[in-house]
Design a protein around this motif. Structure first.
Motif, PDB file in Angstrom:
ATOM      1  N   ARG A  28       0.828  -1.205   0.000  1.00 40.09           N
ATOM      2  CA  ARG A  28       0.000   0.000   0.000  1.00 40.09           C
ATOM      3  C   ARG A  28       0.866   1.259   0.000  1.00 40.09           C
ATOM      4  NH1 ARG A  28      -3.831   0.570  -1.966  1.00 40.09           N
ATOM      5  NH2 ARG A  28      -4.760   2.099  -0.554  1.00 40.09           N
ATOM      6  N   LYS A  29       2.104   1.127  -0.487  1.00 41.73           N
ATOM      7  CA  LYS A  29       3.043   2.253  -0.505  1.00 41.73           C
ATOM      8  C   LYS A  29       3.211   2.847   0.897  1.00 41.73           C
ATOM      9  CE  LYS A  29       3.497   2.052  -5.015  1.00 41.73           C
ATOM     10  NZ  LYS A  29       4.759   1.594  -5.653  1.00 41.73           N
ATOM     11  N   ASN A  30       3.113   1.961   1.902  1.00 42.80           N
ATOM     12  CA  ASN A  30       3.280   2.348   3.311  1.00 42.80           C
ATOM     13  C   ASN A  30       2.285   3.409   3.772  1.00 42.80           C
ATOM     14  OD1 ASN A  30       5.527   0.552   3.551  1.00 42.80           O
ATOM     15  ND2 ASN A  30       6.770   2.080   2.511  1.00 42.80           N
ATOM     16  N   ALA A  31       1.100   3.399   3.154  1.00 42.33           N
ATOM     17  CA  ALA A  31       0.017   4.272   3.629  1.00 42.33           C
ATOM     18  C   ALA A  31      -0.317   3.885   5.069  1.00 42.33           C
ATOM     19  CB  ALA A  31      -1.208   4.104   2.738  1.00 42.33           C
ATOM     20  N   GLY A  68       0.920   8.649   2.534  1.00 45.86           N
ATOM     21  CA  GLY A  68      -0.153   9.328   3.246  1.00 45.86           C
ATOM     22  C   GLY A  68      -1.119   8.348   3.883  1.00 45.86           C
ATOM     23  N   GLY A  69      -2.287   8.844   4.241  1.00 49.52           N
ATOM     24  CA  GLY A  69      -3.296   7.993   4.860  1.00 49.52           C
ATOM     25  C   GLY A  69      -3.894   7.025   3.872  1.00 49.52           C
ATOM     26  N   ASP A  70      -4.258   5.841   4.354  1.00 48.79           N
ATOM     27  CA  ASP A  70      -4.818   4.800   3.495  1.00 48.79           C
ATOM     28  C   ASP A  70      -6.301   5.084   3.252  1.00 48.79           C
ATOM     29  OD1 ASP A  70      -5.603   2.525   2.159  1.00 48.79           O
ATOM     30  OD2 ASP A  70      -4.413   1.183   3.408  1.00 48.79           O
ATOM     31  N   VAL A  71      -6.617   5.627   2.086  1.00 52.56           N
ATOM     32  CA  VAL A  71      -7.999   6.001   1.786  1.00 52.56           C
ATOM     33  C   VAL A  71      -8.876   4.784   1.532  1.00 52.56           C
ATOM     34  CG1 VAL A  71      -7.363   8.254   0.866  1.00 52.56           C
ATOM     35  CG2 VAL A  71      -7.495   6.289  -0.689  1.00 52.56           C
ATOM     36  N   GLN A  72      -8.280   3.605   1.414  1.00 50.98           N
ATOM     37  CA  GLN A  72      -9.057   2.387   1.207  1.00 50.98           C
ATOM     38  C   GLN A  72      -9.319   1.629   2.508  1.00 50.98           C
ATOM     39  OE1 GLN A  72      -7.596  -0.151  -1.905  1.00 50.98           O
ATOM     40  NE2 GLN A  72      -7.349   1.520  -3.358  1.00 50.98           N
ATOM     41  N   GLY A 120       0.320  13.154   3.661  1.00 50.02           N
ATOM     42  CA  GLY A 120       0.698  12.963   5.050  1.00 50.02           C
ATOM     43  C   GLY A 120       2.060  12.331   5.214  1.00 50.02           C
ATOM     44  N   GLY A 121       2.510  11.569   4.218  1.00 50.75           N
ATOM     45  CA  GLY A 121       3.853  10.997   4.268  1.00 50.75           C
ATOM     46  C   GLY A 121       4.919  12.074   4.245  1.00 50.75           C
ATOM     47  N   LEU A 122       4.697  13.130   3.469  1.00 54.03           N
ATOM     48  CA  LEU A 122       5.618  14.252   3.459  1.00 54.03           C
ATOM     49  C   LEU A 122       5.590  14.968   4.800  1.00 54.03           C
ATOM     50  CD1 LEU A 122       7.549  16.308   2.271  1.00 54.03           C
ATOM     51  CD2 LEU A 122       5.612  17.395   1.112  1.00 54.03           C
ATOM     52  N   THR A 123       4.415  15.108   5.390  1.00 51.85           N
ATOM     53  CA  THR A 123       4.323  15.750   6.696  1.00 51.85           C
ATOM     54  C   THR A 123       5.105  14.967   7.743  1.00 51.85           C
ATOM     55  OG1 THR A 123       2.110  16.521   6.100  1.00 51.85           O
ATOM     56  CG2 THR A 123       2.752  16.745   8.389  1.00 51.85           C
ATOM     57  N   PHE A 124       4.997  13.634   7.719  1.00 52.28           N
ATOM     58  CA  PHE A 124       5.779  12.819   8.646  1.00 52.28           C
ATOM     59  C   PHE A 124       7.269  13.117   8.477  1.00 52.28           C
ATOM     60  CE2 PHE A 124       2.691   8.980   9.266  1.00 52.28           C
ATOM     61  CZ  PHE A 124       1.770   9.826   9.861  1.00 52.28           C
ATOM     62  N   ALA A 125       7.728  13.209   7.226  1.00 54.46           N
ATOM     63  CA  ALA A 125       9.147  13.490   6.972  1.00 54.46           C
ATOM     64  C   ALA A 125       9.538  14.858   7.507  1.00 54.46           C
ATOM     65  CB  ALA A 125       9.440  13.385   5.477  1.00 54.46           C
ATOM     66  N   LEU A 126       8.667  15.852   7.323  1.00 52.60           N
ATOM     67  CA  LEU A 126       8.975  17.203   7.793  1.00 52.60           C
ATOM     68  C   LEU A 126       8.943  17.307   9.307  1.00 52.60           C
ATOM     69  CD1 LEU A 126       7.042  19.322   5.141  1.00 52.60           C
ATOM     70  CD2 LEU A 126       9.518  19.052   5.353  1.00 52.60           C
ATOM     71  N   ALA A 127       8.257  16.396   9.982  1.00 54.54           N
ATOM     72  CA  ALA A 127       8.247  16.381  11.440  1.00 54.54           C
ATOM     73  C   ALA A 127       9.525  15.767  12.009  1.00 54.54           C
ATOM     74  CB  ALA A 127       7.029  15.625  11.961  1.00 54.54           C
ATOM     75  N   LEU A 148      -9.010  16.399  -0.858  1.00 54.76           N
ATOM     76  CA  LEU A 148      -8.701  16.387   0.569  1.00 54.76           C
ATOM     77  C   LEU A 148      -7.842  17.592   0.947  1.00 54.76           C
ATOM     78  CD1 LEU A 148      -7.838  12.578   0.838  1.00 54.76           C
ATOM     79  CD2 LEU A 148      -9.942  13.686   1.633  1.00 54.76           C
ATOM     80  N   LEU A 149      -7.635  17.776   2.230  1.00 54.15           N
ATOM     81  CA  LEU A 149      -6.789  18.852   2.736  1.00 54.15           C
ATOM     82  C   LEU A 149      -5.385  18.311   3.012  1.00 54.15           C
ATOM     83  CD1 LEU A 149      -9.282  20.486   5.266  1.00 54.15           C
ATOM     84  CD2 LEU A 149      -8.891  21.085   2.869  1.00 54.15           C
ATOM     85  N   PRO A 150      -4.383  19.192   3.073  1.00 54.73           N
ATOM     86  CA  PRO A 150      -3.036  18.731   3.424  1.00 54.73           C
ATOM     87  C   PRO A 150      -3.050  17.986   4.752  1.00 54.73           C
ATOM     88  CG  PRO A 150      -2.958  20.978   2.615  1.00 54.73           C
ATOM     89  CD  PRO A 150      -4.414  20.642   2.779  1.00 54.73           C
ATOM     90  N   ASP A 151      -2.619  16.734   4.705  1.00 59.07           N
ATOM     91  CA  ASP A 151      -2.773  15.845   5.854  1.00 59.07           C
ATOM     92  C   ASP A 151      -1.827  16.177   6.999  1.00 59.07           C
ATOM     93  OD1 ASP A 151      -4.732  14.410   4.603  1.00 59.07           O
ATOM     94  OD2 ASP A 151      -3.423  12.796   3.918  1.00 59.07           O
ATOM     95  N   GLU A 152      -2.292  15.905   8.196  1.00 59.54           N
ATOM     96  CA  GLU A 152      -1.495  15.836   9.417  1.00 59.54           C
ATOM     97  C   GLU A 152      -0.666  17.097   9.677  1.00 59.54           C
ATOM     98  OE1 GLU A 152      -3.073  13.605  10.157  1.00 59.54           O
ATOM     99  OE2 GLU A 152      -3.156  12.114   8.594  1.00 59.54           O
ATOM    100  N   GLY A 153      -1.263  18.254   9.439  1.00 58.01           N
ATOM    101  CA  GLY A 153      -0.563  19.496   9.712  1.00 58.01           C
ATOM    102  C   GLY A 153       0.242  20.004   8.549  1.00 58.01           C
TER     103      GLY A 153
END
Length: 269
Positions: A28-31, A68-72, A120-127, A148-153
């Motif tokens: 799942r591309k690590n979603a 990012g988040g797993d939309v499925q 959200g995966g990019l946000t995790f990296a930036l955190a 959707l909106l930019p995930d997780e801040g």
């Protein structure tokens, strides 16, 4: 050692000072899901409390960092639909918790971006504190493509990393960049050829592990908080921090090593 389902936790290159945390849903591309987020937050707490580990490396299995988040993942979507504010509650308990956990860790955390890091995966990296990417990585914000909106801040992190207009362009247009462009925009600090990526990550993490642990922790905290301080506040805070750090055994060791022209061996005391 704790057994996880959706992440892997292991010493990097056999170095017990460096904890590698691998998002492990390559199909799942690590979603991320609730399960992955819970496990990741637990692993970060264990890492931060360890007397042995000094650095964490966050990366992904397969050819992606995190999509990012797993939309499925229908169970979590159903949970959100069940309450007027349910989707916000789900985000609070999943990705938002990860971001807060990453920011709360006292020790250095490196994002090793081995592939796609989007939304959200990019946000995790930036955190994380430092970001190193391989040339084949693709980095950006695809959330708008799904409405959707930019995930997780992301709306907080993106402008701080790349400036407001560039962040708006990325999110409004759903742009994804090659690693070199992402570096130019300020999203990553270092880009290395694919074949050299693993060695470069180990080298960077090893250098961080060799640094004085107490000073590294305090520097991270000072710089994280400085953005919300005036200069006077930052200087006052630094003065109190110096009074603690300068009395440490690590400073004695560092000065002696410098005068003796040898490499210091810091113990974090």
């Amino acid at each position: 050692m704790t057994s996880y389902r959706d992440i892997l936790v292991r010493p990097l290159g056999g170095d017990e000072r460096i904890t590698e945390i691998v998002l492990n849903r390559p199909e799942r591309k690590n979603a991320y899901t609730q399960q992955l987020c819970d496990e990741l937050c637990h692993a970060l707490r264990v890492f931060d409390r360890s007397a042995v580990t000094r650095v964490a490396v966050l990366t992904g299995a397969g050819d992606a960092f995190c999509s990012g988040g797993d939309v499925q993942h229908s169970e979590e979507i159903d949970q959100g639909d069940a309450h007027p504010f349910g989707h916000g509650f789900v985000m609070r308990d999943t990705g938002h918790t990860v971001v807060r956990s990453l920011l709360a860790v006292a020790k250095p955390v490196v994002a090793a971006i081995n592939g796609a890091a989007v939304a959200g995966g990019l946000t995790f990296a930036l955190a994380c504190d430092l970001r190193i990417a391989r040339q084949r990585a693709r980095i950006g914000d695809t959330s708008g493509r799904l409405g959707l909106l930019p995930d997780e801040g992301g709306a907080w992190f993106f402008p701080r990393a790349m400036g407001l207009e560039a962040a708006l362009r990325m999110s409004l247009l759903g742009e994804v960049y090659d690693a070199a462009t992402a570096q130019r925009l300020g999203l990553v600090g270092e880009v290395v050829p694919d074949a050299e990526f693993d060695d470069a990550v180990r080298s960077l993490a090893g250098r961080l592990a060799d640094a004085a642990p107490l000073a590294a922790s305090v520097v991270k905290r000072l710089m994280r908080r400085a953005a919300d301080m005036t200069l006077d506040q930052a200087l006052d805070t630094l003065g109190m921090a110096v009074d603690v750090v300068n009395r440490s055994e690590d400073v004695v060791e560092g000065v002696d090593a410098f005068l003796s022209r040898r490499r210091p061996s810091f113990q974090g005391r």
